[in-house]
Structure formats: structure tokens, C-alpha cells
Design a protein around this motif. Structure first.
Motif, PDB file in Angstrom:
ATOM      1  N   GLU A   1       0.849  -1.189   0.000  1.00 38.68           N
ATOM      2  CA  GLU A   1       0.000   0.000   0.000  1.00 38.68           C
ATOM      3  C   GLU A   1       0.887   1.242   0.000  1.00 38.68           C
ATOM      4  O   GLU A   1       1.998   1.235   0.529  1.00 38.68           O
ATOM      5  N   HIS A   2       0.373   2.320  -0.579  1.00 36.47           N
ATOM      6  CA  HIS A   2       1.160   3.551  -0.659  1.00 36.47           C
ATOM      7  C   HIS A   2       1.190   4.256   0.699  1.00 36.47           C
ATOM      8  O   HIS A   2       0.169   4.305   1.400  1.00 36.47           O
TER       9      HIS A   2
ATOM     10  N   THR B   1       1.089   7.356   1.489  1.00 30.29           N
ATOM     11  CA  THR B   1       0.170   8.485   1.641  1.00 30.29           C
ATOM     12  C   THR B   1      -1.276   8.020   1.794  1.00 30.29           C
ATOM     13  O   THR B   1      -2.120   8.775   2.270  1.00 30.29           O
ATOM     14  N   VAL B   2      -1.549   6.777   1.407  1.00 31.20           N
ATOM     15  CA  VAL B   2      -2.900   6.230   1.513  1.00 31.20           C
ATOM     16  C   VAL B   2      -3.106   5.521   2.851  1.00 31.20           C
ATOM     17  O   VAL B   2      -4.198   5.572   3.421  1.00 31.20           O
ATOM     18  N   ARG B   3      -2.073   4.883   3.355  1.00 25.99           N
ATOM     19  CA  ARG B   3      -2.162   4.133   4.612  1.00 25.99           C
ATOM     20  C   ARG B   3      -1.041   4.571   5.569  1.00 25.99           C
ATOM     21  O   ARG B   3      -0.197   3.784   5.971  1.00 25.99           O
TER      22      ARG B   3
END
Length: 216
Positions: free
Chosen positions: A10-11, A13-15
Motif C-alpha cells: 500500500e502507498h 500516503t494512503v495508509r
């Protein structure tokens, strides 16, 4: 004692909270797999570069994910991945995915291992997903001899390892209920490196092991 290897795709900035939990736990992990874009991508990702710097500061093994397509991906492409991971993210290991099991492919992977060592990889993990020919233990620090769902893992009897004694075996299992003592399950099956996540479906490695889930 078995150790946790974390593949979290997962990125940052997303997680961000999930990655923060991984960074906090990093000193007690076997390693963390970095996978910005099913590989290093076409250009450095600043968010992953910052995350990699945080992980390197903990002295955890930082492994770059590379898909080898069961031996069909060109050597030059994989060598480029290894160089990009080193130059962009400072990795010190490699995680080769989709590795075949047959002895006839070993020479190709021996060459890939040499490329990994030449770029400074101190740790090489080969993900076969099942038990490979013992020759692969000559080049790998860890052989992933199981990847799949908990229901299959639970019902499958331990697979004997007929290769070199002391080889580190790893198991990656998804769909694992929270009440399962997976470290004990993996150890009973001969795995000294492991990861068990609750995720299912096409992207189970977008979930964290229960022991690393961030506090809400």
C-alpha cells in the motif's frame, strides 16, 4: 525463534498509520518488503523514499520486490529493478516473486542472485510458494515454501524439507483469523520466517498482520 517478514503493498500516503505501525515494529521484524509499483516503478516516489529512510534508520532488512515471472522476465529488466531499488530507496535485500521450483531454472536464478549481490543485497528471499528443488537453498537466505490461504495451510500436512539443514523457510498466509497463534503454526511446520494477514481476495497483502494493526 520465528520472525515476521512484512509484505505490505500500500502507498504510504494512503495508509500512513499502517506504515507507522510497521516502522515502530521494524526493530523486531525479519524484514520489510518495499513495493512501490509492482517493482520500483519508472521514477523515484518521494513518499516511498521517505518511508525507506525511516525503515533504514531502524536497521531492519529492506527488501525490494521484483517479479521474476517464473523465469520468463528478462535478466536485464530484473537487474534494472535491483539497481533502481538501491539507488532510489537504499534497499539492502531483494524479494524475488514468482520463482519456479524446478532444478532446470536454477542456473538463471543463480545469475540473478549474482546481480542482487553485486548491487549490495545482503539478503535474498525467493518466493516459490511451494517447496522447490533443494539447489535453490545455495543462493537464498529464505525460501518461501508456502503462499496461500489459511484454509489450505490449516489442512495441509507439514511438507518435509529435504535440502540443506539450517535453511530458513518462510510461509506467507492470508485469510488468517485473529485467534490463530500463527507463529506456533509456522514453527510447527518448519518455518523460521512468516507472515499471516487477515486479507482475502485479489489483494490480501494490503492488510497488516494482526500483531501490527495500528491502534484506532
Amino acid at each position: 525463534m520465528s520472525q515476521l517478514l512484512v509484505p505490505y503493498y500500500e502507498h504510504p500516503t494512503v495508509r500512513p498509520s499502517e506504515w507507522a505501525a510497521i516502522v515502530a515494529a521494524a526493530p523486531r521484524l525479519y524484514g520489510v518488503i518495499l513495493n512501490p509499483a509492482s517493482g520500483p516503478g519508472e521514477a523515484p516516489d518521494p513518499a516511498f523514499a521517505d518511508l525507506a529512510a525511516q525503515l533504514r534508520a531502524t536497521d531492519v532488512r529492506l527488501l525490494g520486490y521484483t517479479d521474476t515471472a517464473y523465469g520468463s522476465r528478462p535478466y536485464a529488466d530484473i537487474a534494472q529493478d535491483l539497481t533502481r531499488y538501491r539507488d532510489w530507496y537504499g534497499t539492502n535485500g531483494a524479494f524475488f516473486d514468482q520463482v519456479p521450483t524446478e532444478q532446470r531454472d536454477f542456473r538463471h536464478y543463480q545469475r540473478l542472485a549474482s546481480a542482487a549481490w553485486a548491487t549490495g543485497c545482503g539478503t535474498l528471499v525467493l518466493n516459490h510458494g511451494t517447496t522447490p528443488h533443494p539447489s535453490y537453498a545455495r543462493i537464498a537466505d529464505v525460501l518461501i515454501t508456502f503462499e496461500g490461504p489459511w484454509t489450505t495451510y490449516r489442512d495441509q500436512p507439514p511438507q518435509p524439507w529435504r535440502g540443506t539443514a539450517g535453511t530458513h523457510l518462510g510461509h506467507l498466509v492470508y485469510g488468517v483469523p485473529p485467534e490463530v497463534d500463527f507463529e506456533a503454526e509456522a514453527r510447527a511446520r518448519g518455518a523460521s520466517v512468516h507472515c499471516a494477514v487477515p486479507g482475502v481476495g485479489d489483494h490480501p497483502w494490503g492488510t497488516l498482520p494482526h500483531t501490527l494493526e495500528p491502534v484506532p
